[in-house]
Design a protein around this motif. Structure first.
Motif, short mmCIF file in Angstrom:
data_model
loop_
_atom_site.label_atom_id
_atom_site.label_comp_id
_atom_site.label_asym_id
_atom_site.label_seq_id
_atom_site.Cartn_x
_atom_site.Cartn_y
_atom_site.Cartn_z
N GLY B 80 0.65 -1.42 0.05
CA GLY B 80 -0.14 0.04 0.04
C GLY B 80 0.93 1.35 -0.11
N LEU B 81 1.73 1.21 0.87
CA LEU B 81 2.85 2.34 0.92
C LEU B 81 3.79 2.59 -0.26
CD1 LEU B 81 4.13 2.13 4.52
CD2 LEU B 81 2.78 3.81 3.74
N ILE B 82 3.97 1.58 -0.98
CA ILE B 82 4.95 1.44 -2.09
C ILE B 82 4.08 1.84 -3.25
CG2 ILE B 82 6.03 0.07 -3.85
CD1 ILE B 82 6.95 -1.70 -1.49
N VAL B 83 2.91 1.47 -3.39
CA VAL B 83 2.25 2.20 -4.61
C VAL B 83 1.71 3.35 -4.29
CG1 VAL B 83 1.48 -0.24 -5.45
CG2 VAL B 83 0.03 0.80 -4.09
N THR B 84 1.33 4.02 -3.38
CA THR B 84 0.89 5.42 -2.79
C THR B 84 1.88 6.22 -3.05
OG1 THR B 84 -0.85 4.19 -1.43
CG2 THR B 84 -0.50 6.67 -1.38
N ILE B 85 3.01 5.85 -2.44
CA ILE B 85 4.32 6.81 -2.53
C ILE B 85 5.49 6.38 -3.09
CG2 ILE B 85 5.59 8.53 -1.17
CD1 ILE B 85 3.14 8.94 0.69
N PRO B 86 5.54 5.95 -4.26
CA PRO B 86 6.48 5.02 -4.60
C PRO B 86 8.08 5.60 -4.94
CG PRO B 86 5.38 5.63 -6.51
CD PRO B 86 4.89 6.29 -5.44
N ARG B 87 8.64 5.79 -3.70
CA ARG B 87 10.16 6.55 -3.77
C ARG B 87 11.18 5.70 -3.23
NH1 ARG B 87 8.05 8.55 -6.97
NH2 ARG B 87 6.40 10.27 -6.81
N VAL B 446 -1.90 3.29 8.42
CA VAL B 446 -3.22 3.13 9.06
C VAL B 446 -3.85 4.58 9.04
CG1 VAL B 446 -4.72 2.85 11.16
CG2 VAL B 446 -2.82 1.02 10.45
N VAL B 447 -2.93 5.45 9.07
CA VAL B 447 -3.69 6.98 9.26
C VAL B 447 -3.61 7.66 7.83
CG1 VAL B 447 -3.16 7.20 11.63
CG2 VAL B 447 -1.46 7.92 9.98
N VAL B 472 -5.72 -2.43 2.78
CA VAL B 472 -4.59 -1.77 3.31
C VAL B 472 -4.44 -1.37 4.63
CG1 VAL B 472 -2.60 -0.24 2.75
CG2 VAL B 472 -3.72 -1.77 0.98
N PRO B 473 -5.18 -0.37 5.07
CA PRO B 473 -5.14 0.12 6.48
C PRO B 473 -5.50 -1.10 7.58
CG PRO B 473 -6.59 1.56 5.16
CD PRO B 473 -6.24 0.41 4.38
N LEU B 477 -3.13 -2.40 10.52
CA LEU B 477 -3.53 -2.72 12.00
C LEU B 477 -2.99 -4.19 12.52
CD1 LEU B 477 -7.36 -1.27 12.07
CD2 LEU B 477 -5.32 -0.71 13.64
N ILE B 478 -3.61 -4.86 11.59
CA ILE B 478 -2.82 -6.59 11.89
C ILE B 478 -1.29 -6.63 11.86
CG2 ILE B 478 -2.73 -8.84 11.05
CD1 ILE B 478 -5.45 -8.16 9.68
N THR B 479 -0.65 -5.48 11.24
CA THR B 479 0.98 -5.40 11.16
C THR B 479 1.27 -4.99 12.64
OG1 THR B 479 1.17 -5.26 8.94
CG2 THR B 479 2.99 -4.56 10.15
N ILE B 480 0.51 -3.91 12.88
CA ILE B 480 0.81 -3.34 14.21
C ILE B 480 0.74 -4.45 15.49
CG2 ILE B 480 -0.19 -1.71 16.02
CD1 ILE B 480 -0.75 0.23 13.46
N GLY B 481 -0.19 -5.18 15.29
CA GLY B 481 -0.51 -6.48 16.12
C GLY B 481 0.62 -7.23 16.30
#
Lengths: 315, 542
Positions: B80-87, B446-447, B472-473, B477-481
């Motif tokens: 999710g992060l990679i495709v949203t901000i692919p840097r 998540v945010v 994705v969010p 959350l599951i990753t935070i867990g």
């Protein structure tokens, strides 16, 4: 002598949100003048098909049905903010464009020019009718038809090939680059670039206070690192392999003339700063697709003939 | 002007000829990256020596599968992060952009720079136990004094750490261009080596292994009836193995934080992507990392099942337990691939197999300092570090100062690791600090829909839904867990060794150093008239 504060950004590639931010950058950063270093126009056109009473578009990988003008306005804004041009077409026009390359070219040009016109109108309002100097330049991705449009603007100065006096500093600009795999508009072999640079550099009366605004970054300086590509334009090894793709002619000119400052763009991934002798060379990079305006905030001291402060920002 | 149409029935967009319109990088490349990062040979087998004996009632196979499932959500969150901000820059870019500059710097500096100092001796030790020790033992080389066992001494560990640091430094200096090819061949070679091991273990019986083990142990180490002696020594030390099964769940869950040492890194390299993003991008990015992760899980499960079949589960665990209790059976690390190679009584074959399997190490060690130098560059361009930190020598193109910022502390920590007997037990600190960095990226994902609404809505990630809910969010959350579970276990359970006061001081010092660097830079730059607070301040649009 009061230092001059300059905001430099580049490669916004049609992103309307970045253009709006660029126009607001002078007041936000308290800059005395703003420079946009080229590649102003976008690369993508998104067709919105008009049907009876509704419109259809595929955007962000999702097919959307638009029911009213408010929604249409909203999606057009979203498309523009991402650096693309919305083009409202009939189903027949779309079919024709999908078959006929020249029809796409024609529509693309029309959308680019009308968008640029709108942008320049915005600039007029935002920059107080020219009170804040705003300098624009073409880049290798900008077709030549934009030059007269910018040239005719009352509040924006078109810089290509000119010597501009910025209150004690001398700015010379060139949007041409060395060849790319995409065969773009303003690119030429190194041996042809050198005389082009020579032609503008010759105009500078005092290199101590000179600013080179060359779209291509100098070769092998870390300001020109792009992912190495294979023959099918796919990044090699997941983009982990970078290679220098800047211009040797630009590099030679900087080394030879040693201007106070040299600002560049073209290679979006290669945000950075490099000291080349007495010259401070900067490429602020670009992430226009995210709606973030990367730029360089510079403070220039005419008396000392040097850049006294710089900061790369993500506005 | 050239135009290109994309889409199935009618074109969804038209592209004109313009710079940078590259195709997305191949799933195969991403898969290799993910697989080498979650390196089951160098990191996984190394960790089993510790994890099995530390939690004898836990089940390794179940723990690996649970970890794989849980980390799959991390893969979704990072996709999710990679495709949203692919840097390029990954966590640093995402966190500074979504959560703020200071936090982003502290997390990037600790997770991608400072903690890599500790990875240097860890990698050095892995090189020692998986290449030098088995090679010296097989060839019966007696120089330096002690032969293979010399590499287990303080000097041996330090020297191999220096070799590793030197190797990583040279590879950063010469760039990734050549190394990338090496990496691909290492992966292929490593897989071939593993296939040979699978063949050996599959087509030989337990009796055949016991006979070979006893024969080679006698030949190389002069030990009689070594198989039985190993089991006897473990029993005498009070170690009891649980038979291979799938439960109980409680003790098995305690193995999960240990499995993170190798399984937490499928997202290591996938931070760069093309400019034009579409619906398929999410699938492609996800597929590379996910497949790489699950190849690792599959290889691990195959390896463990074959250990049980041919070595005998109890024997394998007994070997590990002796090493865990600092009494390794042959005076060197119990490298299971060496013992598998003993099934063929031919020294040349054994040496070649050890060398081929070391490709798993050489395929990844070159990236040890690569991301660190990029973080140092980014911090220097942001004026948090002195400009000099980003300097690259004109002639040799070597990032000298950033390399020194990596090499010198790494040498110091290698000395501590080699000569301070407790420091070596802080191995999982290296995982913990990066997990904290991941935690903040998971919070960022998540945010993201609230903090950067427009960016999120335009992202292909926002369109990936299950029952109408964006996954994705939720995966964030599951990753935070996952990360909180691991952090709590690492910090409360003595068996991971990371909660010792000196270990906590060591990790705390890294965070303090990052905070001091950032605050110091803010103050110094402010005196110079440079406001670092402007770096990520968004310009108003209207």
């Amino acid at each position: 002598m009061i230092p001059v504060r300059v905001f430099f950004a580049t490669d916004i590639h049609g992103s309307e949100i970045c253009w709006r931010k660029f126009l607001n950058a002078a007041s936000f950063y308290k800059a005395d003048l703003v420079i946009l270093g080229g590649d102003v126009t976008g690369k993508v056109m998104v067709p919105i098909t008009a049907h009876n009473g509704h419109w259809e578009v595929v955007f962000g990988g999702e097919k959307r049905r638009i029911e009213n003008k408010e929604e249409l306005e909203k999606i057009q804004t979203q498309i523009r903010n991402r650096g693309s041009y919305p083009a409202i077409v009939t189903p027949d026009e779309l079919s024709w464009m999908s078959k006929e390359e020249s029809a796409v070219d024609e529509r693309f040009s029309a959308e680019m020019l009308s968008s640029l016109d709108r942008w320049l109108d915005m600039a007029d309002g935002k920059l107080g009718g020219g009170q804040i100097p705003c300098i624009l330049n073409g880049g290798n991705d900008d077709f030549f038809e934009i030059d007269p449009v910018i040239e005719s603007s009352p509040c924006v100065t078109f810089a290509e090939g000119k010597l501009l006096d910025l209150g004690g500093f001398h700015l010379v600009s060139m949007g041409w680059t060395n060849p790319t795999p995409w065969d773009t508009f303003r690119e030429a072999p190194e041996e042809e670039l050198a005389p082009k640079i020579e032609a503008v550099a010759r105009l500078v009366p005092d290199m101590e206070r000179a600013i080179f605004n060359f779209h291509a970054p100098p070769y092998g300086t870390g300001l020109d690192e792009a992912p190495a590509l294979d023959a099918t334009l796919r990044p090699i090894h997941g983009g982990a392999v970078m290679k220098p793709v800047g211009s040797k002619a630009v590099r030679d000119a900087i080394v030879r003339y040693q201007p106070m400052l040299s600002v560049h763009g073209h290679i979006h991934e290669s945000r950075g700063v490099k000291k080349m002798g007495r010259t401070l060379a900067i490429n602020p990079g670009s992430v226009y697709g995210d709606g973030v305006l990367q730029g360089a905030l510079l403070e220039l001291n005419a008396k000392k003939g040097k850049v006294t402060k710089y900061l790369l920002v993500n506005g | 002007m050239a135009a290109e149409a994309l889409g199935e029935e009618r074109p969804a967009l038209f592209l004109r000829k313009a710079t940078g319109l590259v195709r997305g990088w191949s799933v195969r490349d991403s898969l290799i990256y993910a697989c080498l990062a979650t390196n089951f040979v160098t990191l996984g087998i190394y960790e089993f020596t510790f994890a099995g004996p530390a939690f004898p009632k836990g089940q390794l196979i179940t723990a690996v599968i649970i970890s794989g499932v849980w980390v799959s959500f991390l893969v979704i969150a990072y996709t999710g992060l990679i495709v949203t901000i692919p840097r390029a820059g990954g966590d640093y870019v995402w966190q500074t952009r979504i959560l703020g500059s200071g936090l982003g710097f502290v997390m990037a500096a600790t997770g991608w720079w400072f903690i890599l100092w500790l990875w240097a001796p860890i990698y050095g030790n892995i090189l020692s136990v998986q290449l030098f020790q088995p090679l010296w033992a097989t060839l019966k080389w007696t120089w330096p004094t002690g032969g293979a066992a010399w590499f287990t001494t303080h000097n041996g560990i330090f020297v191999v750490s220096l070799i590793t640091i030197g190797l990583a430094g040279i590879l950063v200096s010469i760039g990734m261009a050549g190394y990338a090819k090496v990496q691909r061949w290492c992966f292929i070679g490593g897989l071939i080596g593993f296939a040979v091991i699978v063949g050996l273990l599959l087509f030989n019986s337990r009796a055949s292994f016991i006979s070979s083990f006893n024969f080679e142990a006698h030949k190389l180490f002069g030990m009689n009836n070594a198989y039985a002696a190993t089991n006897h020594a473990a029993a005498k030390a009070g170690y009891t193995t649980s038979p291979l099964s799938f439960g109980p769940l409680g003790p098995t869950m305690l193995l999960v934080p240990a499995m993170m040492f190798f399984i937490l890194w499928p997202n290591w390299g996938a931070t760069l992507y093309g400019e034009i993003r579409g619906a398929s991008d999410f699938r492609r990015v996800f597929a590379g990392m996910f497949t790489g992760l699950w190849i690792t899980v599959a290889l691990t499960v195959i390896f463990l099942l074959l250990m049980a079949k041919t070595f005998g589960w109890g024997f394998y665990q007994n070997l590990n337990s002796l090493d865990y209790n600092a009494t390794p059976q042959f005076g060197i690390w119990p490298y299971p691939f060496l013992f598998a190679a003993w099934l063929v009584h031919n020294t040349a074959f054994q040496v070649i197999l050890i060398l081929v399997l070391s490709l798993w190490f050489f395929g990844w060690v070159g990236t040890l300092f690569l991301s660190s130098t990029r973080v140092i560059f980014a911090a220097a361009f942001d004026r948090v570090l002195p400009d000099r930190a980003a300097e690259v020598s004109e002639k040799r193109k070597v990032p000298l100062y950033s390399l020194l910022l990596m090499l010198l502390p790494a040498v110091g920590l290698s000395a501590l690791y080699a000569y301070n007997t407790t420091f070596v037990t802080y191995t999982l600190d290296a995982t913990l600090v990066i997990a904290v960095t991941y935690l903040f990226s998971a919070i960022a994902v998540v945010v993201l829909p609230w903090r950067k609404r427009e960016l999120w809505e335009a992202s292909p990630a926002s369109k990936v839904k299950v029952l109408g809910v964006p996954i994705v969010p939720v995966s964030g959350l599951i990753t935070i867990g996952l990360l909180v579970f691991n952090l709590v276990e690492w910090l409360k359970n003595d068996l991971y060794f990371v909660n010792k006061p000196s270990s906590l001081v060591y990790m705390g010092a890294m965070y303090a150093l990052a905070i001091v660097l950032y605050v110091g830079a803010r103050i110094i730059r402010s005196r110079q008239g440079i406001d670092l607070g402007l770096i990520n301040k968004e310009i108003p649009v209207e």
